[in-house]
Design a protein around this motif. Structure first.
Motif, PDB file in Angstrom:
ATOM      1  N   GLY A  64      40.291  16.374 -17.111  1.00  0.00           N
ATOM      2  CA  GLY A  64      39.446  17.518 -16.801  1.00  0.00           C
ATOM      3  C   GLY A  64      38.428  17.867 -17.853  1.00  0.00           C
ATOM      4  O   GLY A  64      37.730  18.886 -17.740  1.00  0.00           O
ATOM      5  N   GLY A  65      38.302  17.017 -18.889  1.00  0.00           N
ATOM      6  CA  GLY A  65      37.332  17.275 -19.952  1.00  0.00           C
ATOM      7  C   GLY A  65      36.005  16.571 -19.712  1.00  0.00           C
ATOM      8  O   GLY A  65      35.806  15.927 -18.680  1.00  0.00           O
ATOM      9  N   GLU A  66      35.120  16.691 -20.685  1.00  0.00           N
ATOM     10  CA  GLU A  66      33.811  16.055 -20.616  1.00  0.00           C
ATOM     11  C   GLU A  66      33.622  15.157 -21.833  1.00  0.00           C
ATOM     12  O   GLU A  66      33.887  15.585 -22.965  1.00  0.00           O
ATOM     13  CB  GLU A  66      32.694  17.089 -20.580  1.00  0.00           C
ATOM     14  N   ALA A  67      33.148  13.944 -21.594  1.00  0.00           N
ATOM     15  CA  ALA A  67      32.921  13.010 -22.705  1.00  0.00           C
ATOM     16  C   ALA A  67      31.962  11.919 -22.267  1.00  0.00           C
ATOM     17  O   ALA A  67      31.865  11.605 -21.070  1.00  0.00           O
ATOM     18  CB  ALA A  67      34.244  12.393 -23.161  1.00  0.00           C
ATOM     19  N   VAL A  68      31.256  11.349 -23.243  1.00  0.00           N
ATOM     20  CA  VAL A  68      30.418  10.181 -23.021  1.00  0.00           C
ATOM     21  C   VAL A  68      30.711   9.176 -24.122  1.00  0.00           C
ATOM     22  O   VAL A  68      31.142   9.541 -25.222  1.00  0.00           O
ATOM     23  CB  VAL A  68      28.912  10.520 -23.007  1.00  0.00           C
ATOM     24  N   ALA A  69      30.480   7.912 -23.824  1.00  0.00           N
ATOM     25  CA  ALA A  69      30.737   6.846 -24.787  1.00  0.00           C
ATOM     26  C   ALA A  69      29.464   6.449 -25.506  1.00  0.00           C
ATOM     27  O   ALA A  69      28.359   6.523 -24.953  1.00  0.00           O
ATOM     28  CB  ALA A  69      31.335   5.633 -24.078  1.00  0.00           C
ATOM     29  N   HIS A  70      29.634   6.004 -26.740  1.00  0.00           N
ATOM     30  CA  HIS A  70      28.535   5.446 -27.535  1.00  0.00           C
ATOM     31  C   HIS A  70      29.074   4.217 -28.249  1.00  0.00           C
ATOM     32  O   HIS A  70      30.095   4.289 -28.936  1.00  0.00           O
ATOM     33  CB  HIS A  70      28.032   6.466 -28.560  1.00  0.00           C
ATOM     34  N   GLY A  71      28.394   3.082 -28.065  1.00  0.00           N
ATOM     35  CA  GLY A  71      28.899   1.839 -28.630  1.00  0.00           C
ATOM     36  C   GLY A  71      28.094   1.303 -29.782  1.00  0.00           C
ATOM     37  O   GLY A  71      28.243   0.146 -30.166  1.00  0.00           O
ATOM     38  N   GLY A  72      27.235   2.125 -30.386  1.00  0.00           N
ATOM     39  CA  GLY A  72      26.371   1.660 -31.467  1.00  0.00           C
ATOM     40  C   GLY A  72      27.078   1.531 -32.804  1.00  0.00           C
ATOM     41  O   GLY A  72      28.146   2.096 -33.022  1.00  0.00           O
ATOM     42  N   ASP A  73      26.460   0.787 -33.702  1.00  0.00           N
ATOM     43  CA  ASP A  73      26.964   0.574 -35.056  1.00  0.00           C
ATOM     44  C   ASP A  73      26.460   1.703 -35.942  1.00  0.00           C
ATOM     45  O   ASP A  73      25.276   1.741 -36.302  1.00  0.00           O
ATOM     46  CB  ASP A  73      26.477  -0.782 -35.570  1.00  0.00           C
ATOM     47  N   VAL A  74      27.325   2.621 -36.326  1.00  0.00           N
ATOM     48  CA  VAL A  74      26.904   3.799 -37.076  1.00  0.00           C
ATOM     49  C   VAL A  74      26.599   3.489 -38.533  1.00  0.00           C
ATOM     50  O   VAL A  74      26.129   4.360 -39.270  1.00  0.00           O
ATOM     51  CB  VAL A  74      27.952   4.932 -36.996  1.00  0.00           C
ATOM     52  N   ALA A  75      26.837   2.261 -38.965  1.00  0.00           N
ATOM     53  CA  ALA A  75      26.460   1.854 -40.318  1.00  0.00           C
ATOM     54  C   ALA A  75      25.044   1.285 -40.354  1.00  0.00           C
ATOM     55  O   ALA A  75      24.635   0.694 -41.343  1.00  0.00           O
ATOM     56  CB  ALA A  75      27.451   0.837 -40.872  1.00  0.00           C
ATOM     57  N   THR A  76      24.298   1.461 -39.255  1.00  0.00           N
ATOM     58  CA  THR A  76      22.880   1.118 -39.214  1.00  0.00           C
ATOM     59  C   THR A  76      22.088   2.378 -38.910  1.00  0.00           C
ATOM     60  O   THR A  76      22.593   3.305 -38.269  1.00  0.00           O
ATOM     61  CB  THR A  76      22.561   0.072 -38.131  1.00  0.00           C
ATOM     62  N   THR A  77      20.829   2.402 -39.352  1.00  0.00           N
ATOM     63  CA  THR A  77      19.984   3.573 -39.110  1.00  0.00           C
ATOM     64  C   THR A  77      19.827   3.840 -37.624  1.00  0.00           C
ATOM     65  O   THR A  77      19.977   4.979 -37.160  1.00  0.00           O
ATOM     66  CB  THR A  77      18.608   3.370 -39.766  1.00  0.00           C
ATOM     67  N   GLU A  78      19.544   2.810 -36.847  1.00  0.00           N
ATOM     68  CA  GLU A  78      19.348   3.002 -35.411  1.00  0.00           C
ATOM     69  C   GLU A  78      20.627   3.427 -34.734  1.00  0.00           C
ATOM     70  O   GLU A  78      20.630   4.301 -33.855  1.00  0.00           O
ATOM     71  CB  GLU A  78      18.806   1.728 -34.767  1.00  0.00           C
ATOM     72  N   GLY A  79      21.754   2.821 -35.118  1.00  0.00           N
ATOM     73  CA  GLY A  79      23.026   3.194 -34.510  1.00  0.00           C
ATOM     74  C   GLY A  79      23.390   4.636 -34.780  1.00  0.00           C
ATOM     75  O   GLY A  79      23.839   5.362 -33.883  1.00  0.00           O
ATOM     76  N   ALA A  80      23.186   5.082 -36.024  1.00  0.00           N
ATOM     77  CA  ALA A  80      23.508   6.465 -36.374  1.00  0.00           C
ATOM     78  C   ALA A  80      22.557   7.439 -35.684  1.00  0.00           C
ATOM     79  O   ALA A  80      22.975   8.489 -35.186  1.00  0.00           O
ATOM     80  CB  ALA A  80      23.441   6.647 -37.886  1.00  0.00           C
ATOM     81  N   ALA A  81      21.266   7.079 -35.648  1.00  0.00           N
ATOM     82  CA  ALA A  81      20.287   7.954 -34.992  1.00  0.00           C
ATOM     83  C   ALA A  81      20.568   8.060 -33.500  1.00  0.00           C
ATOM     84  O   ALA A  81      20.497   9.151 -32.917  1.00  0.00           O
ATOM     85  CB  ALA A  81      18.873   7.424 -35.237  1.00  0.00           C
ATOM     86  N   SER A  82      20.924   6.943 -32.882  1.00  0.00           N
ATOM     87  CA  SER A  82      21.195   6.970 -31.442  1.00  0.00           C
ATOM     88  C   SER A  82      22.473   7.737 -31.137  1.00  0.00           C
ATOM     89  O   SER A  82      22.615   8.327 -30.052  1.00  0.00           O
ATOM     90  CB  SER A  82      21.275   5.550 -30.879  1.00  0.00           C
ATOM     91  N   LEU A  83      23.406   7.755 -32.075  1.00  0.00           N
ATOM     92  CA  LEU A  83      24.635   8.529 -31.894  1.00  0.00           C
ATOM     93  C   LEU A  83      24.309  10.015 -31.753  1.00  0.00           C
ATOM     94  O   LEU A  83      24.807  10.693 -30.839  1.00  0.00           O
ATOM     95  CB  LEU A  83      25.564   8.299 -33.081  1.00  0.00           C
ATOM     96  N   ILE A  84      23.469  10.518 -32.652  1.00  0.00           N
ATOM     97  CA  ILE A  84      23.088  11.928 -32.589  1.00  0.00           C
ATOM     98  C   ILE A  84      22.248  12.203 -31.343  1.00  0.00           C
ATOM     99  O   ILE A  84      22.424  13.229 -30.672  1.00  0.00           O
ATOM    100  CB  ILE A  84      22.332  12.338 -33.870  1.00  0.00           C
ATOM    101  N   ARG A  85      21.352  11.260 -31.011  1.00  0.00           N
ATOM    102  CA  ARG A  85      20.546  11.431 -29.794  1.00  0.00           C
ATOM    103  C   ARG A  85      21.419  11.498 -28.552  1.00  0.00           C
ATOM    104  O   ARG A  85      21.138  12.246 -27.608  1.00  0.00           O
ATOM    105  CB  ARG A  85      19.555  10.271 -29.642  1.00  0.00           C
ATOM    106  N   THR A  86      22.481  10.698 -28.536  1.00  0.00           N
ATOM    107  CA  THR A  86      23.374  10.704 -27.375  1.00  0.00           C
ATOM    108  C   THR A  86      23.965  12.081 -27.146  1.00  0.00           C
ATOM    109  O   THR A  86      24.029  12.569 -26.007  1.00  0.00           O
ATOM    110  CB  THR A  86      24.500   9.670 -27.568  1.00  0.00           C
ATOM    111  N   ALA A  87      24.396  12.737 -28.214  1.00  0.00           N
ATOM    112  CA  ALA A  87      24.945  14.090 -28.076  1.00  0.00           C
ATOM    113  C   ALA A  87      23.889  15.053 -27.551  1.00  0.00           C
ATOM    114  O   ALA A  87      24.145  15.848 -26.636  1.00  0.00           O
ATOM    115  CB  ALA A  87      25.484  14.575 -29.418  1.00  0.00           C
TER     116      ALA A  87
END
Length: 301
Positions: A64-87
């Motif tokens: 009954g909760g809400e969640a989305v997945a993110h599969g990026g590499d957070v040890a890269t600039t693009e992966g970390a930036a896309s993580l925040i963008r996803t939220a």
């Protein structure tokens, strides 16, 4: 459940398994909407064909909760930036970042390769820095726009980073670095409404199966002391608005025990008011050591 995270949007890195999964489920149970990040690799860093992040999202949504997945590499600039963008794209806001992703390349120092050193530093230390940087940039923008957030960052250190661990020179150094990063971030980001703390957990995960091999059997008492779910309540509280005023602190969390770590503090001191000679510096150092507390033993020593 108390719902202490109702309305909050929480990002958890390395949330496909172990501690990260436990944290993601616990946040969702307390009302948070969760971005579940996991690169989906094995302990050795190779690709895993399964998608652990998607499975955790399914668990949360089924409950009954809400969640989305993110599969990026957070040890890269693009992966970390896309993580925040996803939220921001999924839920329009970001309230809490839990940096949890990590892996091991254990070796005794004389056998530790440069690549193994770099890999662990990259995943743990850089994998904390980059998501923190991009989340902080968002919260700074919000503050400048007159919308100061009630933001939280929870970093993941380790007893190895606090006391050291034989065979884990790379991991211990990275986890110690995360403590220092936590202290600096707490000081720098408070002006933007951000609190930053760290936990040093002890729990049964893929990374600790060998360490806790003797405690892997099902508990007879009904309380599984090594379950990762034991650590999550503290992480959830630190990631909630209820932890107001708590920042720049490090906690150990294991089984039913929570400990505030006191870190490096100045102990006995002597000031000559002039330059020491080598011999008298040594004599003074020995005297001061006799007045000081003994450090805790290195794990595995």
């Amino acid at each position: 459940m108390t719902g202490i995270c109702d309305g909050r949007v929480v990002v958890v890195t390395g949330a496909g398994r172990g501690l990260g999964r436990a944290h993601a489920l616990a946040f969702a149970a307390e009302g948070a909407r969760v971005v579940v990040n996991d690169l989906g690799v094995g302990l050795d860093g190779t690709a895993d064909p399964d998608s652990p992040a998607a499975r955790v999202v399914e668990e949360i949504c089924s409950a009954g909760g809400e969640a989305v997945a993110h599969g990026g590499d957070v040890a890269t600039t693009e992966g970390a930036a896309s993580l925040i963008r996803t939220a921001l794209e999924a839920y329009g806001r970001l309230d809490t970042l839990v940096n949890n992703a990590g892996f091991l390349r254990d070796r005794m120092l004389v056998n530790l390769s440069e690549d193994e050193w770099d890999a662990v530093m990259r995943v743990h230390l850089k994998g904390h820095f980059l998501p923190l940087k991009h989340a902080a940039a968002h919260w700074r923008t919000e503050t400048k726009a007159g919308r100061t957030p009630t933001a939280r960052i929870v970093n993941t250190s380790s007893g190895a980073g606090l006391l050291g661990a034989v065979g884990q020179g790379n991991y211990s150094a990275a986890k110690a670095g995360i403590v220092a990063l936590t202290l600096v971030a707490a000081a720098e980001l408070s002006r933007y409404g951000v609190q930053v703390n760290a936990v040093a957990p002890a729990a049964r995960t893929r990374m600790t199966e060998q360490t806790f091999a003797t405690t892997m059997a099902a508990p007879k008492s009904g309380f599984d002391a090594m379950a990762p779910e034991n650590v999550s309540p503290l992480v959830v509280w630190l990631g909630s608005a209820a932890s107001t005023g708590v920042t720049g602190r490090v906690f150990e969390a294991e089984a039913g025990r929570i400990t505030v770590m006191q870190g490096w503090r100045r102990g006995p001191s002597a000031d000559k008011g002039a330059r020491w000679g080598a011999g008298e510096a040594g004599e003074t150092a020995l005297k001061l050591l006799g007045e000081s507390e003994e450090p805790g033993p290195v794990y595995g020593s």
